[in-house]
Design an enzyme around this catalytic site. Sequence first.
Site, PDB file in Angstrom:
ATOM      1  N   HIS A 193       3.100   2.720  -8.935  1.00 21.08           N
ATOM      2  CA  HIS A 193       2.765   1.307  -9.128  1.00 21.08           C
ATOM      3  C   HIS A 193       3.949   0.537  -9.720  1.00 21.08           C
ATOM      4  O   HIS A 193       4.199  -0.615  -9.346  1.00 21.08           O
ATOM      5  CB  HIS A 193       1.546   1.174 -10.038  1.00 21.08           C
ATOM      6  CG  HIS A 193       0.274   1.684  -9.417  1.00 21.08           C
ATOM      7  ND1 HIS A 193      -0.104   1.354  -8.141  1.00 21.08           N
ATOM      8  CD2 HIS A 193      -0.711   2.510  -9.913  1.00 21.08           C
ATOM      9  CE1 HIS A 193      -1.257   1.947  -7.856  1.00 21.08           C
ATOM     10  NE2 HIS A 193      -1.638   2.649  -8.910  1.00 21.08           N
ATOM     11  N   ASP A 243       0.851  -1.188   0.000  1.00 22.03           N
ATOM     12  CA  ASP A 243       0.000   0.000   0.000  1.00 22.03           C
ATOM     13  C   ASP A 243       0.891   1.243   0.000  1.00 22.03           C
ATOM     14  O   ASP A 243       2.020   1.207   0.490  1.00 22.03           O
ATOM     15  CB  ASP A 243      -0.895  -0.027   1.241  1.00 22.03           C
ATOM     16  CG  ASP A 243      -1.974   1.049   1.210  1.00 22.03           C
ATOM     17  OD1 ASP A 243      -2.379   1.450   0.102  1.00 22.03           O
ATOM     18  OD2 ASP A 243      -2.394   1.482   2.291  1.00 22.03           O
ATOM     19  N   LEU A 291      10.142 -21.121  -4.219  1.00 19.40           N
ATOM     20  CA  LEU A 291       9.165 -20.265  -3.554  1.00 19.40           C
ATOM     21  C   LEU A 291       7.838 -20.257  -4.310  1.00 19.40           C
ATOM     22  O   LEU A 291       7.796 -20.043  -5.511  1.00 19.40           O
ATOM     23  CB  LEU A 291       9.710 -18.839  -3.469  1.00 19.40           C
ATOM     24  CG  LEU A 291       8.811 -17.790  -2.807  1.00 19.40           C
ATOM     25  CD1 LEU A 291       8.644 -18.087  -1.327  1.00 19.40           C
ATOM     26  CD2 LEU A 291       9.408 -16.390  -3.011  1.00 19.40           C
TER      27      LEU A 291
END
Length: 261
Positions: A57, A39, A149
Amino acid sequence: MTKQRTGLGRGLLYGLYQNRLRRGLTKDVVPGHVAMIIDGNRRWARQAGHETVSHGHRAGAAKMREFLEWCDDLGVSVVTLYLLSSDNLTNRDGEELSDLIEIIAGLAEDLSHYRNWRVQHVGSTTGLPESLVAALVAAEKRTAANTGLHINLAVGYGGRKEITDAMRSIVAAHHADGGSLETLADLLTPDLIGEHLYTGGQPDPDLVIRTSGEQRLSDFMLWQSAHSEFYFVEALGPDLREVDFLRAVRDYSRRQRRYGG
C-alpha cells in the site's frame, strides 16, 4: 561489464521509446479526466516477500504521486484515484485497514503541498476515522484556491452509495422547497442527478485505467463512467511505469468514441 552495458542500453532504448510516445500525444488527444483504479498492492507485497501487505500500500501510494505527475505533465486536467472503497471498511483486516488509513492520510497531506494541485475528497465520511476525515478536509482547504491539476481522492467511496446519496439529496432539497412527489418526478433528469454526485460540476472521466490485469469496475464511478473508455494494465499497482500510462493514452487517442452504441 557486459551486463552493465546491456542495462544502460535497455534504459536508453526505453527512454527513447517513452519520449516517442509522449511526442505523439498532442493536447487535442489527451483525455481531460483520467480515473485510476490502483489494484494489486497486496499481491505486490506478497510477491516481494514482505511480512505485511502495508508495504504494498505504501509503494502504491508513492506510485500514485508519480502517476499524478505524469498526468499533469501531459496536460490532463482532472484525475480521480480510487484509494479506499466503502466495502474496504468492512472487508479488510483491522491492522491492514489501520495502516491503509494512515497511508491515505499521509498521501493527502503530501499532495496538498505539491505543485499547484487542488485536492478534493469524493466519497462518504461514514465509517471513516476522525483522523482521516481531518486530513482530507485539511488537504481540501489548503488547496482550495489552487488552479492546477484537480485531484479527486475517492475514499470511503462506493458507486451505488453515491447514486443513493445523490437521490436522497435531491429529495431532501425538493421537500425543503415545499415540492410534491409529482413535481419531483418531472424534475428528475440525468443532469440533475449528476449535479448531486460527489463529483458534481466536474466532467465525467474520459479514460478509466485499472492495474493488475483485473477487468471489473468494483463499484467505481458507475454513473460517471457510462461513456468512458477503459484500459486494463497487467502491471501490479506499484510496478506501473510511465510507458504503461502513455500507451493507455495512445490507445485512448486511437479509439472512436461512441455514445449509446
